[in-house]
Design a protein around this motif. Structure first.
Motif, PDB file in Angstrom:
ATOM      1  N   ALA A   1       9.371  -5.114 -10.108  1.00 38.47           N
ATOM      2  CA  ALA A   1       8.280  -5.115  -9.135  1.00 38.47           C
ATOM      3  C   ALA A   1       6.924  -5.358  -9.797  1.00 38.47           C
ATOM      4  CB  ALA A   1       8.250  -3.786  -8.391  1.00 38.47           C
ATOM      5  N   VAL A   2       6.143  -6.276  -9.226  1.00 36.49           N
ATOM      6  CA  VAL A   2       4.783  -6.515  -9.710  1.00 36.49           C
ATOM      7  C   VAL A   2       3.961  -5.241  -9.558  1.00 36.49           C
ATOM      8  CG1 VAL A   2       2.642  -7.770  -9.286  1.00 36.49           C
ATOM      9  CG2 VAL A   2       4.812  -8.988  -9.293  1.00 36.49           C
ATOM     10  N   SER A   3       4.078  -4.614  -8.387  1.00 39.77           N
ATOM     11  CA  SER A   3       3.319  -3.391  -8.106  1.00 39.77           C
ATOM     12  C   SER A   3       4.136  -2.188  -8.548  1.00 39.77           C
ATOM     13  CB  SER A   3       2.997  -3.294  -6.613  1.00 39.77           C
ATOM     14  OG  SER A   3       2.205  -4.375  -6.192  1.00 39.77           O
TER      15      SER A   3
ATOM     16  N   LYS B   1       6.202  -5.644  -1.410  1.00 40.67           N
ATOM     17  CA  LYS B   1       4.806  -5.378  -1.743  1.00 40.67           C
ATOM     18  C   LYS B   1       4.509  -3.889  -1.877  1.00 40.67           C
ATOM     19  CE  LYS B   1       2.755  -9.639   0.047  1.00 40.67           C
ATOM     20  NZ  LYS B   1       1.751 -10.230   0.967  1.00 40.67           N
ATOM     21  N   ALA B   2       5.532  -3.073  -1.801  1.00 35.21           N
ATOM     22  CA  ALA B   2       5.355  -1.646  -2.040  1.00 35.21           C
ATOM     23  C   ALA B   2       5.126  -1.400  -3.527  1.00 35.21           C
ATOM     24  CB  ALA B   2       6.581  -0.861  -1.556  1.00 35.21           C
ATOM     25  N   THR B   3       4.614  -0.237  -3.859  1.00 31.36           N
ATOM     26  CA  THR B   3       4.376   0.142  -5.249  1.00 31.36           C
ATOM     27  C   THR B   3       5.464   1.104  -5.695  1.00 31.36           C
ATOM     28  OG1 THR B   3       1.990  -0.117  -5.022  1.00 31.36           O
ATOM     29  CG2 THR B   3       2.761   1.248  -6.839  1.00 31.36           C
ATOM     30  N   VAL B   4       6.180   0.731  -6.753  1.00 31.25           N
ATOM     31  CA  VAL B   4       7.256   1.562  -7.273  1.00 31.25           C
ATOM     32  C   VAL B   4       6.689   2.570  -8.272  1.00 31.25           C
ATOM     33  CG1 VAL B   4       9.306   1.559  -8.751  1.00 31.25           C
ATOM     34  CG2 VAL B   4       9.106  -0.096  -6.903  1.00 31.25           C
ATOM     35  N   LEU B   5       7.040   3.837  -8.084  1.00 32.48           N
ATOM     36  CA  LEU B   5       6.712   4.901  -9.032  1.00 32.48           C
ATOM     37  C   LEU B   5       8.021   5.357  -9.671  1.00 32.48           C
ATOM     38  CD1 LEU B   5       4.769   6.999 -10.297  1.00 32.48           C
ATOM     39  CD2 LEU B   5       5.241   8.463  -8.306  1.00 32.48           C
ATOM     40  N   PRO B   6       8.347   4.866 -10.870  1.00 29.01           N
ATOM     41  CA  PRO B   6       9.601   5.270 -11.501  1.00 29.01           C
ATOM     42  C   PRO B   6       9.480   6.653 -12.125  1.00 29.01           C
ATOM     43  CG  PRO B   6       8.430   3.748 -12.928  1.00 29.01           C
ATOM     44  CD  PRO B   6       7.604   3.889 -11.676  1.00 29.01           C
ATOM     45  N   VAL B   7      10.443   7.518 -11.859  1.00 25.15           N
ATOM     46  CA  VAL B   7      10.467   8.862 -12.425  1.00 25.15           C
ATOM     47  C   VAL B   7      11.849   9.065 -13.042  1.00 25.15           C
ATOM     48  CG1 VAL B   7      10.066  11.310 -12.022  1.00 25.15           C
ATOM     49  CG2 VAL B   7       8.928   9.614 -10.571  1.00 25.15           C
ATOM     50  N   ARG B   8      11.878   9.218 -14.358  1.00 28.34           N
ATOM     51  CA  ARG B   8      13.165   9.317 -15.036  1.00 28.34           C
ATOM     52  C   ARG B   8      13.662  10.757 -15.006  1.00 28.34           C
ATOM     53  NH1 ARG B   8      14.925   9.155 -21.097  1.00 28.34           N
ATOM     54  NH2 ARG B   8      17.047   8.331 -20.927  1.00 28.34           N
TER      55      ARG B   8
ATOM     56  N   GLY C   1       0.779  -1.227   0.000  1.00 27.45           N
ATOM     57  CA  GLY C   1       0.000   0.000   0.000  1.00 27.45           C
ATOM     58  C   GLY C   1       0.808   1.274   0.000  1.00 27.45           C
ATOM     59  N   VAL C   2       2.138   1.194   0.071  1.00 29.13           N
ATOM     60  CA  VAL C   2       2.995   2.378   0.136  1.00 29.13           C
ATOM     61  C   VAL C   2       3.623   2.620  -1.232  1.00 29.13           C
ATOM     62  CG1 VAL C   2       4.975   3.461   1.255  1.00 29.13           C
ATOM     63  CG2 VAL C   2       3.479   1.939   2.565  1.00 29.13           C
ATOM     64  N   VAL C   3       3.548   3.855  -1.713  1.00 30.01           N
ATOM     65  CA  VAL C   3       4.156   4.230  -2.993  1.00 30.01           C
ATOM     66  C   VAL C   3       5.538   4.810  -2.735  1.00 30.01           C
ATOM     67  CG1 VAL C   3       3.968   5.694  -5.045  1.00 30.01           C
ATOM     68  CG2 VAL C   3       1.906   4.680  -4.038  1.00 30.01           C
ATOM     69  N   VAL C   4       6.543   4.232  -3.414  1.00 30.28           N
ATOM     70  CA  VAL C   4       7.921   4.702  -3.306  1.00 30.28           C
ATOM     71  C   VAL C   4       8.355   5.207  -4.682  1.00 30.28           C
ATOM     72  CG1 VAL C   4      10.293   4.145  -2.677  1.00 30.28           C
ATOM     73  CG2 VAL C   4       8.392   2.963  -1.541  1.00 30.28           C
ATOM     74  N   ALA C   5       8.644   6.494  -4.786  1.00 31.31           N
ATOM     75  CA  ALA C   5       9.110   7.066  -6.052  1.00 31.31           C
ATOM     76  C   ALA C   5      10.620   6.901  -6.157  1.00 31.31           C
ATOM     77  CB  ALA C   5       8.726   8.534  -6.146  1.00 31.31           C
ATOM     78  N   ILE C   6      11.074   6.392  -7.297  1.00 33.45           N
ATOM     79  CA  ILE C   6      12.496   6.215  -7.564  1.00 33.45           C
ATOM     80  C   ILE C   6      12.890   7.230  -8.629  1.00 33.45           C
ATOM     81  CG2 ILE C   6      14.323   4.604  -8.202  1.00 33.45           C
ATOM     82  CD1 ILE C   6      12.777   3.719  -5.743  1.00 33.45           C
ATOM     83  N   LEU C   7      13.540   8.332  -8.227  1.00 31.43           N
ATOM     84  CA  LEU C   7      13.996   9.343  -9.171  1.00 31.43           C
ATOM     85  C   LEU C   7      15.384   8.953  -9.635  1.00 31.43           C
ATOM     86  CD1 LEU C   7      11.572  10.727  -7.860  1.00 31.43           C
ATOM     87  CD2 LEU C   7      12.875  12.874  -7.872  1.00 31.43           C
TER      88      LEU C   7
END
Length: 614
Positions: free
Chosen positions: A200-202, A276-283, A182-188
């Motif tokens: 990551a699945v999520s 199980k966290a959700t990855v938000l990729p930001v290029r 349930g937690v969104v982690v942004a990877i810049l």
């Protein structure tokens, strides 16, 4: 495609994730070499990239702040003239001109200067613009790079960084309580390889924030949906700045994303810490790195703020990880963006840097309101490349490189064999070392904590509370770093952080209620302490002289010490209350037990260091 030949020679790659968490799981030995990459450190502080770009912020209430582009460009071009750059060159090159690029999410304006300017020339232009009474700040839009150290060609066992008793983050017991759901982690970062079978699945589609087609390798300067890693290779030396090396693509963002949330328990590859966290990729990084202006906008967007020209982010991140950096102290726009993210409840985690230098000299490591992460080896000691100093809050496994051999010298995650484009090789796994690898361990731990609290029906912690929790629960360094190279309060401990977050506050009147204090490790300096009232603890042995000191920074601090309970200004065993921040308490015959150390401001102090020695 996956490198199936590598799988045939190394059966562990297909089963490793399924065996994680089982005591005594063994890894097969493999001797096949993986590509070795040279260390990548921060670009010089004057590295400005292929385009001369400036970020200008006007003072509130001035006509310029509300003015149109024409007036702003006229003022900027006048600054070119004052800098002696308003005429054509002797070789016939056209005179430089200032063009308007866009308004940043922070409210500042991004300008581009045509032609090739040397760093010294661009600095003259910046200084002339900054001298305008209507201008609050003017900075060069500098490049940042992914922070990494080379991987090793051999591996037999992986991911000591999760479970090794000396150097790991104590992940296995943590997984019994939380997985980051349930937690969104942004990877810049450099983006990701979205089709890797172990990504990551999520994961969310993300966004590409790079506004320079040379850097992005896309056809236009426009920002676009998605965060595909197009590759960050440099075919020739000196392409990015004087002294920059030729090198292959790093696939850095995918490796970092893997540490946060690589697929786990899927009988493929390796594991992620908050899987199980959700990855938000930001290029934000590409060829030669990435511009501060793009990174600042990406921070705002990822945390739920508005950036013109980009659809608002429907999935704001609770955590942002930035395994990137460059020379120079924190610039205004990066700090404004970070402050905005924190105000929206987003915890920002950054790598300290790989230059074996004071992190205060690098950005975003030196920014305020971030958790700055140093790197440790498999033995729990400081990695030779790790930046250090008062700005570093705590550390995490980054790997010691060849000094610790394989696999213990590196952090292992998913990757790619191609050296250029994302169609030039096969999906694989490899080891890297660096503070880039340490930072996502902390970001993932934040996701575990926030996910555990949500599952328990509790409110998430604020970014400041998260930082305090991680520093208080960090495991003392098994090998103390040198006194002149502090790297925070200890090594992040995922299990201890979750346990403390889930423990209800005890009644201070209860005899079993221990004060909430940040532990000190013997002879390890903890710098960067600011505020008005902070409590530390130190576990002392009997009979050996105990010395507690504070020093540095500004303001006025008083030092109070008590055995077994938190001291007050009226109840204490020892104190030092001189004017300034240089305080010393020496206990010549201490008892065995926990001493509590209170730093009290008169009324406040900034950037103070504290150390206990026995």
């Amino acid at each position: 495609m996956m490198d199936k030949h590598a799988f045939r020679r190394n059966p562990l790659a297909a089963v490793m994730a399924a065996t994680l968490g089982l005591a005594g799981a063994q890894a097969a030995q493999a001797a096949d070499p993986l590509p070795v990459r040279e260390p990548l450190h921060a670009a010089p502080a004057d590295a400005q990239g292929t385009a001369a770009r400036l970020i200008v912020r006007y003072k509130d209430g001035t006509a310029a702040a509300a003015g149109d582009r024409t007036a702003k460009l006229a003022a900027a071009n006048a600054a070119l003239g004052r800098a002696g750059l308003a005429t054509a060159t002797a070789r016939g090159a056209a005179a430089p001109q200032v063009g308007y690029v866009r308004r940043l999410g922070t409210g500042a304006d991004l300008l581009r200067v045509s032609g090739k300017l040397t760093p010294a020339q661009l600095e003259r232009v910046r200084a002339e613009i900054a001298a305008d009474p209507a201008v609050k700040s003017a900075s060069i839009d500098r490049l940042k790079q992914p922070l990494l150290v080379p991987n090793d060609p051999y591996y037999a066992t992986y991911q000591w960084h999760y479970s090794n008793a000396a150097g790991g983050v104590n992940a296995q017991p943590a997984w019994d309580k939380a997985q980051g759901e349930g937690v969104v982690v942004a990877i810049l970062d450099t983006g990701i390889l979205p089709d890797h079978p172990d990504i990551a699945v999520s994961k969310l589609a993300g966004y590409d924030f790079i506004t320079d087609s040379f850097v992005s390798r896309r056809p236009t300067d426009d920002r676009v949906p998605g965060a595909l890693d197009y590759g960050d290779w440099n075919p020739v030396a000196d392409e990015c700045y004087a002294g920059s090396p030729a090198r292959g693509s790093s696939w850095h963002g995918s490796h970092v994303s893997g540490t946060v949330a690589e697929n786990t328990n899927n009988a493929v590859g390796m594991a992620g810490l908050a899987y199980k966290a959700t990855v938000l990729p930001v290029r934000v990084l590409g060829r030669c790195g990435g511009y501060s202006s793009d990174i600042a906008d990406a921070i705002i967007w990822a945390s739920g703020g508005h950036v013109d020209g980009v659809p608002d982010n429907a999935n704001p991140a609770e955590v942002i990880n930035m395994s990137l950096g460059g020379g120079g102290s924190c610039d205004d726009e990066t700090q404004v963006a970070i402050d905005g993210a924190v105000s929206r409840g987003t915890t920002v985690v950054v790598a300290a840097g790989n230059d074996a230098d004071d992190a205060a000299n690098y950005s975003p490591a030196s920014c305020n309101n971030v958790i700055t992460v140093g790197a440790t080896r498999i033995n729990g000691g400081i990695a030779s490349y790790s930046n250090y100093g008062a700005k570093v809050d705590l550390s995490a496994p980054g790997g010691g490189g060849s000094a610790d051999g394989n696999p213990g010298g590196y952090v292992w995650q998913l990757g790619y064999t191609g050296t250029t484009t994302p169609t030039s090789g096969a999906y694989s796994y490899f080891g890297m070392a660096g503070t880039s690898m340490a930072s996502p361990h902390v970001a993932a731990t934040v996701a575990l904590v926030q996910g555990a609290l949500a599952a328990a029906g509790s409110a998430p912690l604020t970014p400041a509370a998260v930082e305090a929790l991680l520093k208080q629960t960090a495991r003392p360094f098994p090998v103390a770093p040198p006194a002149n190279k502090p790297i925070g309060t200890g090594i992040v401990d995922a299990n201890a952080a979750i346990d403390k977050a889930l423990t209800p506050p005890c009644d201070p009147g209860d005899d079993d209620c221990a004060p909430d204090a940040t532990p000190l490790t013997n002879k390890v300096v903890v710098g960067g302490q600011s505020g008005g009232d902070q409590l530390f603890s130190f576990t002392a042995a009997a009979g050996q002289v105990l010395t507690i000191m504070t020093y540095g920074g500004s303001g006025d601090v008083s030092l109070y010490v008590s055995l077994g309970e938190a001291p007050t200004t009226t109840a204490f065993d020892a104190k030092s209350t001189r004017t300034g921040n240089s305080e010393t308490v020496r206990i010549t015959a201490p008892s065995a037990g926990t001493y509590y150390i209170r730093l009290l401001g008169n009324p406040s102090y900034t950037n103070v260091s504290v150390v206990a020695r026995q």
